[in-house]
Write a protein that holds these residues in place. Sequence first.
Motif, PDB file in Angstrom:
ATOM      1  N   PHE A 445     -17.422  10.298 -25.639  1.00  0.00           N
ATOM      2  CA  PHE A 445     -17.221   9.516 -26.618  1.00  0.00           C
ATOM      3  C   PHE A 445     -18.261   8.169 -26.399  1.00  0.00           C
ATOM      4  CE2 PHE A 445     -15.353   5.998 -29.055  1.00  0.00           C
ATOM      5  CZ  PHE A 445     -15.338   6.531 -30.208  1.00  0.00           C
ATOM      6  N   PHE A 446     -18.105   7.583 -25.385  1.00  0.00           N
ATOM      7  CA  PHE A 446     -18.801   6.639 -24.977  1.00  0.00           C
ATOM      8  C   PHE A 446     -20.132   6.892 -24.094  1.00  0.00           C
ATOM      9  CE2 PHE A 446     -14.586   4.180 -25.436  1.00  0.00           C
ATOM     10  CZ  PHE A 446     -15.185   3.288 -26.520  1.00  0.00           C
ATOM     11  N   ASN A 447     -21.172   7.156 -25.008  1.00  0.00           N
ATOM     12  CA  ASN A 447     -22.205   8.007 -24.279  1.00  0.00           C
ATOM     13  C   ASN A 447     -23.493   7.003 -24.137  1.00  0.00           C
ATOM     14  OD1 ASN A 447     -22.585   7.674 -27.190  1.00  0.00           O
ATOM     15  ND2 ASN A 447     -24.119   9.235 -27.393  1.00  0.00           N
ATOM     16  N   LEU A 448     -23.154   5.462 -24.231  1.00  0.00           N
ATOM     17  CA  LEU A 448     -24.207   4.537 -24.078  1.00  0.00           C
ATOM     18  C   LEU A 448     -23.452   3.430 -23.541  1.00  0.00           C
ATOM     19  CD1 LEU A 448     -24.250   2.184 -26.660  1.00  0.00           C
ATOM     20  CD2 LEU A 448     -25.497   4.198 -27.926  1.00  0.00           C
ATOM     21  N   SER A 449     -24.334   2.739 -22.626  1.00  0.00           N
ATOM     22  CA  SER A 449     -23.672   1.631 -22.171  1.00  0.00           C
ATOM     23  C   SER A 449     -25.027   0.564 -21.820  1.00  0.00           C
ATOM     24  CB  SER A 449     -22.953   1.765 -20.846  1.00  0.00           C
ATOM     25  OG  SER A 449     -23.774   2.268 -19.896  1.00  0.00           O
ATOM     26  N   GLU A 450     -24.571  -0.665 -21.750  1.00  0.00           N
ATOM     27  CA  GLU A 450     -25.712  -1.639 -21.235  1.00  0.00           C
ATOM     28  C   GLU A 450     -24.767  -2.881 -20.611  1.00  0.00           C
ATOM     29  OE1 GLU A 450     -29.185  -4.730 -22.884  1.00  0.00           O
ATOM     30  OE2 GLU A 450     -28.048  -3.276 -24.262  1.00  0.00           O
ATOM     31  N   TYR A 451     -25.495  -3.342 -19.364  1.00  0.00           N
ATOM     32  CA  TYR A 451     -24.819  -4.488 -18.817  1.00  0.00           C
ATOM     33  C   TYR A 451     -25.876  -5.546 -18.249  1.00  0.00           C
ATOM     34  CZ  TYR A 451     -25.727  -1.917 -14.558  1.00  0.00           C
ATOM     35  OH  TYR A 451     -25.990  -1.185 -13.474  1.00  0.00           O
ATOM     36  N   GLY A 452     -25.679  -6.645 -17.851  1.00  0.00           N
ATOM     37  CA  GLY A 452     -26.719  -7.530 -17.483  1.00  0.00           C
ATOM     38  C   GLY A 452     -26.099  -9.155 -17.263  1.00  0.00           C
ATOM     39  N   ALA A 453     -26.783  -9.928 -16.604  1.00  0.00           N
ATOM     40  CA  ALA A 453     -26.514 -11.037 -16.264  1.00  0.00           C
ATOM     41  C   ALA A 453     -27.765 -11.920 -16.350  1.00  0.00           C
ATOM     42  CB  ALA A 453     -26.149 -10.918 -14.920  1.00  0.00           C
ATOM     43  N   ASP A 454     -27.378 -13.279 -16.604  1.00  0.00           N
ATOM     44  CA  ASP A 454     -28.380 -14.224 -16.888  1.00  0.00           C
ATOM     45  C   ASP A 454     -28.116 -15.661 -16.325  1.00  0.00           C
ATOM     46  OD1 ASP A 454     -30.157 -12.867 -19.239  1.00  0.00           O
ATOM     47  OD2 ASP A 454     -28.059 -12.676 -19.932  1.00  0.00           O
ATOM     48  N   MET A 455     -29.016 -16.260 -15.840  1.00  0.00           N
ATOM     49  CA  MET A 455     -28.925 -17.771 -15.283  1.00  0.00           C
ATOM     50  C   MET A 455     -29.917 -18.434 -15.899  1.00  0.00           C
ATOM     51  SD  MET A 455     -28.643 -18.724 -11.331  1.00  0.00           S
ATOM     52  CE  MET A 455     -30.295 -18.498 -10.894  1.00  0.00           C
ATOM     53  N   ARG A 456     -29.502 -19.840 -16.674  1.00  0.00           N
ATOM     54  CA  ARG A 456     -30.265 -20.569 -17.138  1.00  0.00           C
ATOM     55  C   ARG A 456     -30.094 -22.117 -16.245  1.00  0.00           C
ATOM     56  NH1 ARG A 456     -28.730 -17.538 -21.376  1.00  0.00           N
ATOM     57  NH2 ARG A 456     -26.871 -18.710 -21.801  1.00  0.00           N
ATOM     58  N   LEU A 457     -31.132 -22.714 -15.887  1.00  0.00           N
ATOM     59  CA  LEU A 457     -30.918 -24.068 -15.720  1.00  0.00           C
ATOM     60  C   LEU A 457     -31.879 -24.873 -16.523  1.00  0.00           C
ATOM     61  CD1 LEU A 457     -29.917 -26.084 -13.245  1.00  0.00           C
ATOM     62  CD2 LEU A 457     -32.164 -25.277 -11.903  1.00  0.00           C
TER      63      LEU A 457
END
Length: 851
Positions: A445-457
């Motif tokens: 059923f869940f056939n796609l995924s995405e994860y990520g991380a960001d850092m801003r100064l």
Amino acid sequence: MKKISAKISLIILIALFFYACDSVKRVPDGKNLLAKSDVIVDGKKVKNEDVTGLLSQKTNTRFLNLPFSLYVYNWAKPDHDSLFAEKFIKDSIRFQRTSKFLSSKQVYRLGESFWYSGIHSFLKSTGEAPVILDELKAKKSITKLKGYYFNEGYFNVDAKVAIDTISAKKASTTYTVTLGNPYILDSINRKISSPVLDSLYKRTENLSVIKTGQQYKSDNFEEERNRLTNNFRNNGVYNFQQNYINFDIDTIKTGNKANVNLIISDYSYRDGDTLVTTPFKVYKISEVNIYTDNPSSKSTVKIADSVVYNNYNLYSIDKLKYRPKAITDAVFISKGGTYADFRNNLTSRSLNNFRVFTYPSIQYEIDPRDSLASSLIANIYLSPRKKYSFSASLDAIHSNIQDFGLAGNASFSIRNIFNGAETLEIGGRGNIGSSQDLANPDNTFFNLSEYGADMRLNFPRLFFPVRTGRIIPKEMIPSTQISVGFAKQENIGLDKENFTGALTYNWTPKRYNSVRFDLLNIQYIKNINGNNYFNVYRSSYGALNNIAQNYTVNPSYLDLNGDLTIPNGANGFINDALFNEPGINPSQADFNAIRSINERRNRLTENNLIIASSYSFSKTTKTSLLDNNFYVFRIKGESAGNLLSLVADASKQPTGPNGNKTFFDIEFSQYLKGEFEYIKHFDLRNNMVFATRTFFGIAVPYGNSNSIPFSRSYFGGGSNDNRAWRPYGLGPGRSGARNDFNEANMKILVNAEFRFKMFGKLRGALFVDAGNIWNVLDNVEDEDFIFSGLESLRDIAVGSGFGIRYDFGFVVARFDFGFKTYNPAHEVGKRWFREYNFSNTVFNVGINYPF
């Protein structure tokens, strides 16, 4: 023909239904509904909202000349509470019967449910109650009309109202206004008591809004009063207020001429029981105090730490947490300087830009040490935000790619991390979703995924190794952002990994202008699962497989159904066809098609390294959220690959498989890109707005590239674009969107939209969108895709339609229905209105207006 007749019949039935609605259904006996109201000025009917808006009573809102809002209100039952009580509470038999399924308490609560109560409250709040004619309000409207035209210079205006009965329980009002001749400004004299003000007035007398020969208008006098007040207060006259300015207008026996006397009196204040009058004077700043903790009781607080820096006094109730230079660089009020309102505003904006304080408070007091009482002490109170903050959210989403998805975001902020008002933001995001359009061999059923991380100064200043104050002074409120990010997609498409980094500068040359300069914008896109290409881009696979059916293909390339296997069969057939393997001798047309499919596959599966610099400038004349008469102008220029090209040449980097230069074994992109956008809104009054947008963008590959990376290309269609086509479903050119995700390196787009109020919070829109994308100056050779000159403008696609919007106040929910009006994918002569029907409608859902 039957379908068309049915639609026409339905429209007629709906129209008859509304016409049959009894508009006086809720009008009490002996009262009249105000069905019509006109204003006649000097024999001409006036529809100007500035005039009609003065009426104390207006007719119910009409749409398509029908009072829909009144109909909606009339549908609600005015006595639904008593009706429910009669039906369920007072009827003991029904009450007992209903109580068998619901408890007695639930039966009583049933009356508060949406079906029995909420729906009627909703209809009343959404609709409009009938406007009952009130003669007192009609007389009040006459007074307002006279006052309005008097302020326009018609001092002898006459107005009256006539009330007529139209039909049973319906009446109309007609306001007749006779203006007469307007008064014209003749002599303009001044009497300014304070020498300081008189001197300041003379400096800018040529900028006066009031001039001899003009028609008298009260607004001009108010504008002149504001101009003089700003002039005086920005030049040191700290205690000046508008009420010191008066205009004496003489119109006695002047023959429709007005003689103006400008009178500015001296400063007056109360000292005990005595009223003291003294000339105004210019104030200097003798001291600037900055309180970094904004104590709640300023008179009793104990200062624990203080420092004097560059003629500024900084105080803190604890140990000072900020570097003095970081704070004082944002303050434009200086010791020894002249008081000015604009310096207060600039200081407030600059300190607010820090994002470590709430909006600052600036207060002044007379310096008791100055015997002349012409010096001010400026006290600036700062209220720090919490050093640490955390936020998180979880949303259910639906898009053109995901049928269903769950997205979560979390962010953590640290303010004043280096004691220079810097802010560090760390964020993470994740998304899992389901899509029937993507390859899903495991049928999960869940056939796609995405994860990520960001850092801003973020730095509230320009972070640069050399001084930039002469080029970009601190009055432009500059800031710097350093950001890095990583994102990964799994089980979707080519399973991309995306690494980003940027060094960005922002500043505002003027109040409503902004500049963004990306000194470095780095993006590295890595495709983990390139072999999945033909599972994702099914149209490319379908075209290739159809061609393969016409030739004797290596049996190992085929499955049991005789179709090319993925990826080995598809890749093998491409190689055999392009390199003339025995048994495969494709026609020129098939050869060109196979080559095109292969070029697109290589481009979309190759890893991209982009290091670019860009400059963006935008200007707007929009001054508030309620401003509907403004324009927005934006330009952007971007250059990529030049720095890497120099590095690759200097370090003698090896060439890649396509013969291009590499950096760490990656062929990098090199191109020039430019964009132009202009948005204009016209306020047509009466809650109507005409909005337009023009966009042009082009990206030209050169040097190390012969095409533009997918992430930097353009697409057509979607809820903010040409709404008769779905995203990526338009173009390029007249190709007819042969691929799954169609994109190109040039785009033209023009939008026009007429917005109007229907009733309540419901809004409507009629729109026309025109535009397309093309390939130009790249490696695409198919003529259907290419922009070849002015003759290619005939391939601009036109969509039109209507939209319904609901205004929640803080956000607008938008629903647009787009119809393909002119489709360049069809042959010439069959492009207009061939798909202009509801079966081919594209439904778009959006938040807020598209432009």
